[in-house]
Design a protein around this motif. Structure first.
Motif, PDB file in Angstrom:
ATOM      1  N   ALA A 149       0.819  -1.216   0.000  1.00 62.55           N
ATOM      2  CA  ALA A 149       0.000   0.000   0.000  1.00 62.55           C
ATOM      3  C   ALA A 149       0.849   1.260   0.000  1.00 62.55           C
ATOM      4  CB  ALA A 149      -0.931   0.007   1.204  1.00 62.55           C
ATOM      5  N   ALA A 150       2.077   1.152   0.431  1.00 65.11           N
ATOM      6  CA  ALA A 150       2.997   2.286   0.460  1.00 65.11           C
ATOM      7  C   ALA A 150       4.395   1.750   0.212  1.00 65.11           C
ATOM      8  CB  ALA A 150       2.925   3.023   1.794  1.00 65.11           C
ATOM      9  N   THR A 151       5.327   2.639  -0.043  1.00 66.48           N
ATOM     10  CA  THR A 151       6.689   2.199  -0.344  1.00 66.48           C
ATOM     11  C   THR A 151       7.371   1.545   0.845  1.00 66.48           C
ATOM     12  OG1 THR A 151       7.516   4.411   0.165  1.00 66.48           O
ATOM     13  CG2 THR A 151       7.017   3.921  -2.146  1.00 66.48           C
ATOM     14  N   GLY A 152       6.883   1.815   2.048  1.00 65.49           N
ATOM     15  CA  GLY A 152       7.441   1.248   3.259  1.00 65.49           C
ATOM     16  C   GLY A 152       6.632   1.729   4.448  1.00 65.49           C
ATOM     17  N   PRO A 153       7.110   1.495   5.676  1.00 64.58           N
ATOM     18  CA  PRO A 153       6.413   2.021   6.847  1.00 64.58           C
ATOM     19  C   PRO A 153       6.535   3.537   6.920  1.00 64.58           C
ATOM     20  CG  PRO A 153       8.485   1.010   7.490  1.00 64.58           C
ATOM     21  CD  PRO A 153       8.313   0.727   6.033  1.00 64.58           C
ATOM     22  N   ALA A 154       5.779   4.146   7.815  1.00 63.01           N
ATOM     23  CA  ALA A 154       5.765   5.600   7.952  1.00 63.01           C
ATOM     24  C   ALA A 154       7.155   6.146   8.234  1.00 63.01           C
ATOM     25  CB  ALA A 154       4.827   5.994   9.090  1.00 63.01           C
ATOM     26  N   PRO A 155       7.639   7.092   7.426  1.00 58.89           N
ATOM     27  CA  PRO A 155       8.963   7.663   7.651  1.00 58.89           C
ATOM     28  C   PRO A 155       9.035   8.471   8.952  1.00 58.89           C
ATOM     29  CG  PRO A 155       8.205   8.111   5.409  1.00 58.89           C
ATOM     30  CD  PRO A 155       7.026   7.590   6.179  1.00 58.89           C
ATOM     31  N   LEU A 156      10.230   8.579   9.478  1.00 53.38           N
ATOM     32  CA  LEU A 156      10.478   9.410  10.646  1.00 53.38           C
ATOM     33  C   LEU A 156      10.353  10.883  10.260  1.00 53.38           C
ATOM     34  CD1 LEU A 156      11.508   9.623  13.614  1.00 53.38           C
ATOM     35  CD2 LEU A 156      13.833   9.663  12.658  1.00 53.38           C
ATOM     36  N   GLY A 157       9.720  11.672  11.127  1.00 53.55           N
ATOM     37  CA  GLY A 157       9.594  13.107  10.898  1.00 53.55           C
ATOM     38  C   GLY A 157       8.223  13.496  10.393  1.00 53.55           C
ATOM     39  N   LEU A 158       7.915  14.786  10.508  1.00 52.55           N
ATOM     40  CA  LEU A 158       6.594  15.297  10.146  1.00 52.55           C
ATOM     41  C   LEU A 158       6.635  16.289   8.992  1.00 52.55           C
ATOM     42  CD1 LEU A 158       5.235  15.921  13.757  1.00 52.55           C
ATOM     43  CD2 LEU A 158       4.936  13.877  12.339  1.00 52.55           C
ATOM     44  N   GLU A 159       7.804  16.489   8.406  1.00 52.84           N
ATOM     45  CA  GLU A 159       7.916  17.461   7.315  1.00 52.84           C
ATOM     46  C   GLU A 159       7.455  16.909   5.983  1.00 52.84           C
ATOM     47  OE1 GLU A 159       8.689  20.783   7.459  1.00 52.84           O
ATOM     48  OE2 GLU A 159       8.345  20.313   9.568  1.00 52.84           O
ATOM     49  N   SER A 160       7.398  15.595   5.867  1.00 55.34           N
ATOM     50  CA  SER A 160       6.924  14.954   4.644  1.00 55.34           C
ATOM     51  C   SER A 160       5.888  13.911   5.008  1.00 55.34           C
ATOM     52  CB  SER A 160       8.081  14.286   3.893  1.00 55.34           C
ATOM     53  OG  SER A 160       7.601  13.466   2.851  1.00 55.34           O
ATOM     54  N   ALA A 161       4.857  13.778   4.161  1.00 56.08           N
ATOM     55  CA  ALA A 161       3.810  12.786   4.406  1.00 56.08           C
ATOM     56  C   ALA A 161       4.092  11.464   3.725  1.00 56.08           C
ATOM     57  CB  ALA A 161       2.462  13.335   3.937  1.00 56.08           C
ATOM     58  N   GLY A 162       5.278  11.305   3.134  1.00 54.40           N
ATOM     59  CA  GLY A 162       5.623  10.052   2.483  1.00 54.40           C
ATOM     60  C   GLY A 162       5.334  10.077   0.992  1.00 54.40           C
ATOM     61  N   ASP A 163       5.607   8.963   0.345  1.00 58.19           N
ATOM     62  CA  ASP A 163       5.533   8.839  -1.109  1.00 58.19           C
ATOM     63  C   ASP A 163       4.230   8.147  -1.502  1.00 58.19           C
ATOM     64  OD1 ASP A 163       5.944   8.318  -3.834  1.00 58.19           O
ATOM     65  OD2 ASP A 163       8.075   7.941  -3.562  1.00 58.19           O
ATOM     66  N   SER A 164       3.503   8.740  -2.458  1.00 60.54           N
ATOM     67  CA  SER A 164       2.200   8.199  -2.872  1.00 60.54           C
ATOM     68  C   SER A 164       2.285   7.328  -4.122  1.00 60.54           C
ATOM     69  CB  SER A 164       1.220   9.346  -3.123  1.00 60.54           C
ATOM     70  OG  SER A 164       1.687  10.180  -4.179  1.00 60.54           O
ATOM     71  N   VAL A 165       3.481   6.957  -4.560  1.00 64.15           N
ATOM     72  CA  VAL A 165       3.634   6.314  -5.859  1.00 64.15           C
ATOM     73  C   VAL A 165       2.888   4.992  -5.959  1.00 64.15           C
ATOM     74  CG1 VAL A 165       5.786   5.115  -5.248  1.00 64.15           C
ATOM     75  CG2 VAL A 165       5.318   5.712  -7.645  1.00 64.15           C
ATOM     76  N   MET A 166       2.724   4.245  -4.863  1.00 66.55           N
ATOM     77  CA  MET A 166       2.048   2.951  -4.953  1.00 66.55           C
ATOM     78  C   MET A 166       0.562   3.111  -5.269  1.00 66.55           C
ATOM     79  SD  MET A 166       4.778   1.267  -4.578  1.00 66.55           S
ATOM     80  CE  MET A 166       4.105  -0.360  -4.877  1.00 66.55           C
ATOM     81  N   SER A 167       0.027   4.301  -5.051  1.00 67.13           N
ATOM     82  CA  SER A 167      -1.377   4.571  -5.400  1.00 67.13           C
ATOM     83  C   SER A 167      -1.531   5.189  -6.783  1.00 67.13           C
ATOM     84  CB  SER A 167      -1.995   5.528  -4.366  1.00 67.13           C
ATOM     85  OG  SER A 167      -2.088   4.945  -3.094  1.00 67.13           O
ATOM     86  N   LEU A 168      -0.433   5.653  -7.352  1.00 69.52           N
ATOM     87  CA  LEU A 168      -0.493   6.525  -8.523  1.00 69.52           C
ATOM     88  C   LEU A 168      -1.213   5.937  -9.731  1.00 69.52           C
ATOM     89  CD1 LEU A 168       0.311   9.224  -9.762  1.00 69.52           C
ATOM     90  CD2 LEU A 168       2.578   8.286 -10.232  1.00 69.52           C
ATOM     91  N   PRO A 169      -0.856   4.744 -10.209  1.00 72.96           N
ATOM     92  CA  PRO A 169      -1.519   4.279 -11.437  1.00 72.96           C
ATOM     93  C   PRO A 169      -3.006   4.005 -11.248  1.00 72.96           C
ATOM     94  CG  PRO A 169      -0.146   2.546 -10.523  1.00 72.96           C
ATOM     95  CD  PRO A 169       0.155   3.788  -9.739  1.00 72.96           C
ATOM     96  N   TRP A 170      -3.378   3.540 -10.068  1.00 70.18           N
ATOM     97  CA  TRP A 170      -4.774   3.150  -9.819  1.00 70.18           C
ATOM     98  C   TRP A 170      -5.661   4.375  -9.626  1.00 70.18           C
ATOM     99  CZ3 TRP A 170      -3.356  -1.404 -11.170  1.00 70.18           C
ATOM    100  CH2 TRP A 170      -2.162  -1.962 -10.693  1.00 70.18           C
ATOM    101  N   SER A 171      -5.175   5.351  -8.856  1.00 71.00           N
ATOM    102  CA  SER A 171      -5.933   6.594  -8.699  1.00 71.00           C
ATOM    103  C   SER A 171      -6.060   7.326 -10.025  1.00 71.00           C
ATOM    104  CB  SER A 171      -5.249   7.507  -7.673  1.00 71.00           C
ATOM    105  OG  SER A 171      -5.283   6.949  -6.385  1.00 71.00           O
ATOM    106  N   GLY A 172      -5.004   7.252 -10.846  1.00 67.07           N
ATOM    107  CA  GLY A 172      -5.001   7.959 -12.109  1.00 67.07           C
ATOM    108  C   GLY A 172      -6.095   7.531 -13.055  1.00 67.07           C
ATOM    109  N   VAL A 173      -6.564   6.292 -12.917  1.00 65.89           N
ATOM    110  CA  VAL A 173      -7.631   5.806 -13.790  1.00 65.89           C
ATOM    111  C   VAL A 173      -8.926   5.529 -13.025  1.00 65.89           C
ATOM    112  CG1 VAL A 173      -6.005   4.897 -15.476  1.00 65.89           C
ATOM    113  CG2 VAL A 173      -6.803   3.414 -13.638  1.00 65.89           C
TER     114      VAL A 173
END
Length: 442
Positions: A365-389
């Motif tokens: 569902a995501a590239t990995g577990p939740a990254p450390l820190g609050l400045e970034s919400a993580g990478d959405s690439v695993m959702s990208l092709p499916w949301s796109g269509v």
């Protein structure tokens, strides 16, 4: 911090409220108590003066509906969190921004009307990244508060994981439901595009924007979806077990080693349980193929904010402002060309799905577990092709060692076949949450 993670089953809560085992007033009081106890740390709800009195009044009104279960609506007395880009009458919409609320004012969203018709009460607005774009909100991950909860439906995911509410509404343009649900160890459901009306929801990119929901279990999502989605019919679900497809190739290479290793173990467990899993070479030119999604997204974002940005540019977070400026650089013809290529991508994906007999695509569902820190919400690439269509997507939390950050398992159905996705999700959940599915130490 184990005391911060206490998700509540929506089906159990709704049954208790409808049968009279729990009174709405007492349930609302518990909700206020839980918010007071942990939300100072989690920060999933937008601050609201007078929340306790408002909820007590709403619960009192719910208590007047009667006591016979057959006379009560399915979500009778259930408190629900609403992402703060969705209009709720009587509650201002700030969209995680510094803009004055009157700049975002609008009529109550249809999804909120449907919740109220189903008997729910609104617990409050949940924190969102600014305008549901990229700048994170203040919410923290209940599993480890120093880690991101994901975005932009961050408050909704964290509120469910922390047991503040059994149901929260969010939205997804690219990965804004599935990723935070995965990071927070709860169930996220993005219906097929358009299955829940978007009126009353501040737009990001209407081509992709989808209203969805976050709960503790798949059965909970099925209950909520039956109340909120257009023309929901559980009898449409296809019986039997689905054929599961893994889209091997450049896309899957975005999964980090921990996520891919866990996914491989989950697939092995599903095969052992009798599921047919096929690997299909997919998305050979992934980054080139999905580039048009970014053009569409940014162009439509700039259009949605044209008037507001012209008046309040200095109040926008610079990350949001930069995304809008990028969109302003695109032409209507660029947008049209990208939409045409997006449609061609959708047709190729549908053809491959049919050719290989795939009922559900499965991925991390995501590239990995939740990254450390609050400045970034993580990478959405695993959702990208499916949301796109516009395909329906579900993330299921999986068994993990004690103390490990959650990892989600994503299932993607065929367009419009949301009922089958959730029906099959129940069986997948039973396998993936069984003890021993993932035994690695953190």
């Amino acid at each position: 911090m184990e005391d911060l993670v206490q998700p509540i089953s929506l089906t159990d809560a709704a049954e208790g409220l409808r049968t009279g085992a729990v009174e709405p007033q007492k349930y609302a009081a518990r909700t206020i108590e839980r918010i007071a106890e942990v939300d100072g740390t989690v920060q999933s709800f937008v601050a609201e003066p007078g929340r306790a009195d408002r909820l007590a009044h709403a619960a009192q009104e719910a208590g007047r509906r009667g006591t016979e279960p057959g006379d009560l609506p399915p979500l009778h007395g259930v408190p629900v969190g609403i992402k703060d880009i969705i209009h709720v009458e009587g509650l201002p919409t700030a969209a995680g921004s510094a803009l004055p609320p009157e700049a975002m004012a609008g009529g109550q969203a249809t999804v909120v009307d449907r919740l109220l018709d189903a008997g729910a009460i609104i617990a409050g607005k949940t924190v969102t990244g600014e305008f549901a774009v990229t700048a994170p909100g203040a919410t923290r991950n209940p599993h480890r508060p120093e880690h991101t909860p994901g975005g932009t439906s961050s408050g909704s995911a964290a509120a469910v994981a922390a047991g503040l509410v059994p149901l929260a509404i969010g939205t997804q343009t690219i990965g804004s439901l599935i990723r935070p649900a995965a990071y927070c160890g709860v169930v996220g459901f993005k219906p097929s595009h358009g299955r829940i009306p978007l009126d009353g929801v501040l737009p990001v990119a209407p081509t992709f924007d989808t209203v969805g929901m976050i709960t503790a279990r798949v059965a909970d999502v099925a209950l909520a979806a039956s109340c909120l989605c257009d023309d929901w019919r559980s009898d449409r679900a296809v019986p039997g077990r689905p054929v599961l497809g893994i889209p091997e190739g450049p896309y899957m290479n975005f999964a980090e080693p921990e996520a891919r290793s866990a996914f491989d173990e989950q697939v092995a467990a599903l095969r052992t349980a009798g599921y047919d899993v096929v690997s299909v070479p997919m998305f050979e030119n992934f980054e080139e193929e999905v580039f048009d999604f970014f053009v569409i997204n940014l162009y439509e974002l700039s259009q949605a904010h044209a008037d507001r940005f012209a008046r309040y540019e200095e109040l926008y977070d610079e990350r949001t402002a930069e995304a809008i400026r990028q969109g302003q650089g695109a032409q209507a013809s660029d947008h049209a060309d990208s939409l045409a290529r997006r449609d061609a991508f959708r047709d190729r994906l549908a053809a491959s799905t049919a050719e290989h007999g795939v009922d559900l695509w499965i991925t991390p569902a995501a590239t990995g577990p939740a990254p450390l820190g609050l400045e970034s919400a993580g990478d959405s690439v695993m959702s990208l092709p499916w949301s796109g269509v516009g395909l329906p997507c579900l993330t299921i939390p999986t068994a993990r060692p004690a103390g490990a950050l959650p990892l989600g398992f994503q299932c993607v159905g065929r367009a419009g076949e949301d009922e089958s996705l959730l029906h099959w999700g129940l069986g997948l959940e039973a396998v993936l949450t069984a003890r021993g599915t993932d035994t690695r130490e953190n």
